[in-house]
Write an enzyme that holds these catalytic residues in place. Structure first.
Site, PDB file in Angstrom:
ATOM      1  N   HIS A   1     -16.358 -39.069  76.540  1.00  0.00           N
ATOM      2  CA  HIS A   1     -16.069 -39.970  77.661  1.00  0.00           C
ATOM      3  C   HIS A   1     -15.007 -41.022  77.325  1.00  0.00           C
ATOM      4  O   HIS A   1     -14.076 -41.261  78.096  1.00  0.00           O
ATOM      5  CB  HIS A   1     -17.339 -40.710  78.099  1.00  0.00           C
TER       6      HIS A   1
ATOM      7  N   ASP B   1     -16.875 -33.012  81.628  1.00  0.00           N
ATOM      8  CA  ASP B   1     -17.092 -34.364  81.124  1.00  0.00           C
ATOM      9  C   ASP B   1     -17.361 -35.161  82.398  1.00  0.00           C
ATOM     10  O   ASP B   1     -16.426 -35.439  83.168  1.00  0.00           O
ATOM     11  CB  ASP B   1     -15.857 -34.916  80.395  1.00  0.00           C
ATOM     12  N   HIS B   2     -18.623 -35.495  82.639  1.00  0.00           N
ATOM     13  CA  HIS B   2     -18.961 -35.986  83.986  1.00  0.00           C
ATOM     14  C   HIS B   2     -18.268 -37.306  84.311  1.00  0.00           C
ATOM     15  O   HIS B   2     -18.169 -37.664  85.483  1.00  0.00           O
ATOM     16  CB  HIS B   2     -20.481 -36.061  84.188  1.00  0.00           C
TER      17      HIS B   2
END
Ligand code: NAP
Length: 487
Positions: free
Chosen positions: A238, A175-176
């Protein structure tokens, strides 16, 4: 020789983010000297054509002052390319042979790192193919890009396919957002300072808002976005990670088990928004025609080319049902074609119990802490201060920001792409900033209940003009509680 095997190497994510991030690490001397980066995709490119494609991408996506011919040449020399259709099981032996060739025919060294940047429907066949070709040794690590499924069942199916070959300790779900400096700063702020934690609970905090606002529309992601919608594109991953990091108990240590244990407890404590509460605790919208930054933009269905009931905006009123957060609403909202691009966590503390200041100029605002992730990273604490002056009619107070702009406060450090952190952690085998299976499944089960609630209530997105903050019902969602969205 060590290898990073990148699936989807000709794709948008690889060209825009992954290769520039690997280049960034390489130019700082952070990649092992003997690391080669083996790209694979369906396109029948020669190795030289692939190298030229990546060199062009670096020219486009790396900051100009970081583009040095000698760094680029060194990085390009690490690249290899093996064309492979991952859905064809017969092609994996050729990949194995290509990897072994440089290792004197001994088979690829066991330090293989694999990154899947392809559609998730390809993950299962890819893993099966890699296993059949003997490319899943017991040191091999696997990183997976989102989306990990489209609901709990499909996510569990992907996780099962992965778990059949890779133990959780060698599975790195991306999950960047977790690679972003400000997200990690949330932990530094909370647990590296004595100041906040005593107030970080229902006694000290009135409510929390998490906003991810985009100005863009579909940007060519037609099929994917229309299947997903705002809740699955942004909230499931996110925004729930931001919520978990904001609400979690202090972990005993900064390590993968302690941090992720605390996050998953929060995710499991989320009060379900379901058939009984979806209509009062959620709002969905879809943008109509309007204007963003002074430019006219089309309605969603016109951009898509057909009518659709997909939400491009969602607002939720969530609760974390545990002792710390009882009675504290967490308002989440995200959408496309909103007036500004901004991502932030907004924490409103409680008002002082009694004001000693009289008069109109002395109205006290509760303190607010704003953690900004986009467009610029920063932290602001809004406090009440005395306005300069002689104040013969009583002290005048004004809400004033204590501002920390990250680029200014840390002017000596380079701002990095979130993927640099994550790729380095993958190479180092450090899983703290990756999402564990139980987290992703807790996220999906909360989201699935909301979507079922929309269906049960026959809810469809309300239209909002592009360039506004969503349907008016989203404003009513907070105003009913006496809360105003922080725009
Ligand atoms: P993309 O531009 O469509 O690229 C897809 C890549 O997968 C291409 O390299 C393509 O190779 C390869 N591919 C497709 N089918 C294949 C097959 N049967 N066998 C082997 N390779 C195949 O997609 P993307 O935007 O890079 O996204 C990749 C993944 O990351 C997706 O799951 C996406 O949802 C996710 N993601 C993307 C972003 C982003 O900003 N782009 C952000 C977050 C997550 P060919 O071109 O040679 O066919």
């Amino acid at each position: 020789m060590k290898s990073l095997l990148l699936f989807g190497a000709t794709g948008d994510l690889a060209r825009r983010m992954l290769m520039p991030s690997l280049y960034g690490l390489d130019s700082d001397g952070l990649l092992p000297d003997d690391l080669r980066i083996v790209g694979t995709a369906r396109s029948l490119l020669s190795e030289d054509a692939f190298k030229a494609m990546i060199e062009t991408a670096l020219g486009e996506f790396v900051e100009k002052d970081r583009q040095r011919p000698e760094w680029i040449a060194k990085f390009i020399a690490r690249l290899r390319y093996v064309p492979l259709d991952v859905s064809d099981p017969t092609q994996y032996q050729a990949l194995h042979d290509a990897l072994s060739r440089e290792d004197g025919g001994h088979g690829p060294a066991d330090g293989l790192r694999i990154f899947l940047s392809t559609a998730p429907s390809l993950f299962g066949p890819t893993i099966a193919g890699l296993k059949s070709a003997g490319l899943c040794g017991d040191q091999t690590r696997l990183a997976l890009e989102k989306p990990l499924g489209h609901d709990l069942a499909s996510s569990a199916a992907i996780n099962d396919a992965v778990a059949a070959v890779f133990p959780e300790s060698r599975t790195f779900r991306i999950d960047h957002y977790l690679g972003k400096e400000t997200v990690q700063n949330l932990l530094a702020l909370r647990f590296g300072n004595a100041l906040f934690e005593p107030l970080w609970n229902a006694q000290g905090i009135n409510h929390i808002q998490i906003t991810v606002a985009e100005t863009v529309g579909l940007e060519g992601r037609l099929g994917f976005y229309d299947d997903a919608g705002a809740i699955r594109d942004m909230v499931q991953n996110h925004m729930l990670q931001l919520l978990a990091l904001t609400a979690m108990e202090p972990p005993a240590r900064f390590d993968a088990t302690s941090v992720r244990d605390e996050k998953v407890k929060v995710l499991r404590s989320l009060r379900p928004i379901d058939g009984a509460s979806a209509a009062t605790h959620s709002v969905i919208g879809q943008y109509g025609a309007g204007a963003v930054a002074g430019q006219p933009v089309k309605a969603y269905d016109e951009e898509l080319g057909r009518a659709s009931t997909t939400e491009t905006f969602v607002a939720l009123k969530a609760h974390v049902d545990n002792w710390r957060w009882q009675g504290v609403p967490f308002y989440l909202r995200t959408g496309k074609r909103l007036p500004t691009r901004s991502t932030e966590i907004f924490i409103q503390f409680k008002a002082v119990p009694h004001s000693i200041f009289a008069g109109a100029g002395a109205a006290l605002q509760p303190n607010k802490l704003i953690i900004r992730l986009q467009p610029d990273e920063g932290i602001t604490l809004r406090v009440m201060l005395k306005e300069p002056g002689l104040d013969r009619a009583g002290m005048r107070l004004r809400e004033t920001p204590l501002d920390i702009s990250m680029p200014n406060a840390f002017a000596d450090s380079r701002r990095r792409i979130a993927y640099e952190r994550l790729l380095l952690d993958l190479l180092d085998g450090e899983p703290t900033l990756f999402v564990r299976r139980d987290e992703v499944e807790a996220q999906w089960s909360w989201i699935d209940a909301i979507r079922a609630g929309w269906k049960a209530n026959g809810m469809t997105p309300k239209s909002y003009p592009a360039g506004t903050w969503g349907p008016s019902a989203a404003i009513a969602l907070t105003e009913r509680d006496g809360v105003t969205w922080h725009d």
